[in-house]
Design an enzyme around this catalytic site. Structure first.
Site, PDB file in Angstrom:
ATOM      1  N   TYR A 116       0.855  -1.193   0.000  1.00  0.00           N
ATOM      2  CA  TYR A 116       0.000   0.000   0.000  1.00  0.00           C
ATOM      3  C   TYR A 116       0.886   1.236   0.000  1.00  0.00           C
ATOM      4  O   TYR A 116       1.850   1.334   0.764  1.00  0.00           O
ATOM      5  CB  TYR A 116      -0.894   0.024   1.242  1.00  0.00           C
ATOM      6  CG  TYR A 116      -1.762   1.256   1.311  1.00  0.00           C
ATOM      7  CD1 TYR A 116      -3.058   1.249   0.808  1.00  0.00           C
ATOM      8  CD2 TYR A 116      -1.279   2.450   1.856  1.00  0.00           C
ATOM      9  CE1 TYR A 116      -3.856   2.385   0.839  1.00  0.00           C
ATOM     10  CE2 TYR A 116      -2.062   3.594   1.886  1.00  0.00           C
ATOM     11  CZ  TYR A 116      -3.349   3.555   1.385  1.00  0.00           C
ATOM     12  OH  TYR A 116      -4.126   4.688   1.414  1.00  0.00           O
ATOM     13  N   GLU A 204      -3.325   7.502  -4.292  1.00  0.00           N
ATOM     14  CA  GLU A 204      -3.323   6.225  -3.579  1.00  0.00           C
ATOM     15  C   GLU A 204      -3.080   5.093  -4.562  1.00  0.00           C
ATOM     16  O   GLU A 204      -3.801   4.966  -5.548  1.00  0.00           O
ATOM     17  CB  GLU A 204      -4.656   6.006  -2.863  1.00  0.00           C
ATOM     18  CG  GLU A 204      -4.654   4.749  -2.002  1.00  0.00           C
ATOM     19  CD  GLU A 204      -6.034   4.427  -1.433  1.00  0.00           C
ATOM     20  OE1 GLU A 204      -6.980   4.227  -2.205  1.00  0.00           O
ATOM     21  OE2 GLU A 204      -6.144   4.373  -0.190  1.00  0.00           O
TER      22      GLU A 204
END
Ligand code: GDP
Ligand code: MN
Length: 398
Positions: A116, A204
């Protein structure tokens, strides 16, 4: 402002972030022909909507998941046929879902690790912050809850920019060996450059994939832009897709109203962002739920008030409207005139609670009283909130 994954991929690639091969398709035929042009023998087909959680989502007709892995171009066409024109529901779309008008067709990546990586604006430090975790693929909120130590937050000084030591620190945290820091560091610098150059409020990448071959690829990308800086980026404005936006937000933007749709049933019309937030708090405190944040602004015109009023009336979830105005630059009598005009052209279908204070309050109240409109007056803030909550619940005001 949000954009689609396929658009975000293009921006990332232009900044130097590696992405898997693929392209966007608007028809099943196009999806198949993209698949035929890709030099691979397994494919990923992804519904393009302004929301995450697509993998675990479902379509309103029962078709499962907005992310499918398949083996042949023919199957790509089949999946695209199910997705395009359908509506995808994920935990981020709300129960009504978002319409799918395009799919991303790509080569399927052989994933060794799912990481992530995000850069967001950190309100506490007032700086961009890198958020990184080895537990990618899933919701970062879930990771934060279960194992906060698995998340690294690295604050970047906006004047100095991302420093090489910081990129190395993040890469090492992400599990890259000290001999293999080049690719992830490059990717971090490229991502940070994009974040700054395009005035993003969020970049993101989830998952950031490490492939079996050792490459580092952005497998999914979600970009968010600061609306206040959009005037500097015509190329970003052009990426807007109204089909993905809340129709209430679109109508509000057209009239330059400061509006955010919420999921309660009390429509709010307030002037000043501070008073608007206090009003939302008071409604909650009185046991109700606001349907929106709406700041008509300090110097709202009659036309804006009419538009704001129409917007609240048109929202079918609104069961009562709470007008809470402190007359400063916007005088109470002007507001009253605006409301009367709006009600005449668009008779109210729900109870309206009005609290006026400030400049020309007496004239304003008099105008409303004489208008014969079925308004419920309130003097105090809490009194207004309580009356609005009662009215929305179908109880008559005192
Ligand atoms: P999201 O659910 O909207 O976040 O969509 P993603 O693009 O992140 O896809 C969800 C999940 O599908 C990812 O976390 C991966 O596990 C999987 N996935 C997506 N693309 C690929 C791919 O090319 N190959 C493989 N093996 N899995 C993929
Ligand atoms: Mn994802």
């Amino acid at each position: 402002m949000n954009i689609h994954e396929y658009q975000a991929r293009d921006l990332l690639a232009a900044s130097g972030v590696a992405i898997p091969r693929g392209a966007v398709a608007k028809t099943p035929e196009e999806a198949e022909s993209i698949a035929r042009s890709l030099p691979c023998n397994s494919f990923v087909v992804k519904a393009q909507v302004h929301a995450g959680g697509r993998g675990k989502g479902h379509f309103t007709d029962g078709y499962k998941s907005g992310v499918h892995l398949v083996k042949t171009p023919h199957q790509v066409r089949d999946v695209a046929k199910h997705m395009i024109g359908n509506t995808l529901v994920t935990h981020q779309t709300g129960p009504e879902g978002k319409p799918v008008h395009a799919v991303l067709v790509g080569e399927s990546t052989e994933i060794a690790r799912e990481l992530y990586l995000a850069i967001v604006l950190d309100r506490d430090s007032g700086c961009p912050v890198i958020v990184a975790s080895q537990q990618g693929g899933m919701e970062i909120e879930a990771v934060a809850e279960k194992s906060p130590e698995a998340i690294l937050r690295e604050v970047i000084h906006p004047g100095l920019g991302l420093q090489p030591y910081q990129a190395r620190k993040v890469s090492i945290f992400l599990g890259f060996p000290s001999t293999g820091l080049r690719a992830p560091c490059r990717l971090l610098h490229a991502t940070y450059r994009l974040f700054i150059e395009k005035d993003c409020s969020q970049v993101e990448i989830n998952p950031l994939a490490v492939t079996k071959g050792g490459d580092v690829l952005a497998l999914d990308a979600k970009l968010n832009f600061d609306d206040n800086a959009l005037f500097r980026h015509k190329e970003i404005q052009d990426l807007q897709d109204p089909s993905q936006e809340d129709p209430r937000d679109l109508a509000a933007a057209e009239h330059h109203l400061n509006y955010i749709g919420l999921d309660g049933n009390i429509g709010c019309m307030v002037n000043g962002a501070g008073l608007a937030m206090a009003t939302l708090d008071l409604i909650q405190a009185a046991g109700g739920k606001p349907a929106n944040f709406l700041d008509v602004g300090g110097g709202a015109s009659e036309a804006m008030i009419t538009a704001a009023f129409r917007l609240l009336q048109a929202d079918s979830s609104v069961k009562a409207v709470f007008v809470n105005i402190f007359g400063g630059i916007l005088k109470c009598d002007l507001l009253a005139q605006g409301m009367i005009a709006a009600c005449k052209s668009n008779p109210p279908r729900v109870p309206i609670i009005v609290r006026l204070q400030g400049t020309n309050v007496e004239q304003g109240r008099k105008l409303l009283q004489e208008s014969g409109l079925p308004l419920i007056p309130a003097e105090g803030l809490m009194e207004g909130a309580e009356k609005a909550v009662a009215a929305a619940a179908g109880k008559k005001g005192k």
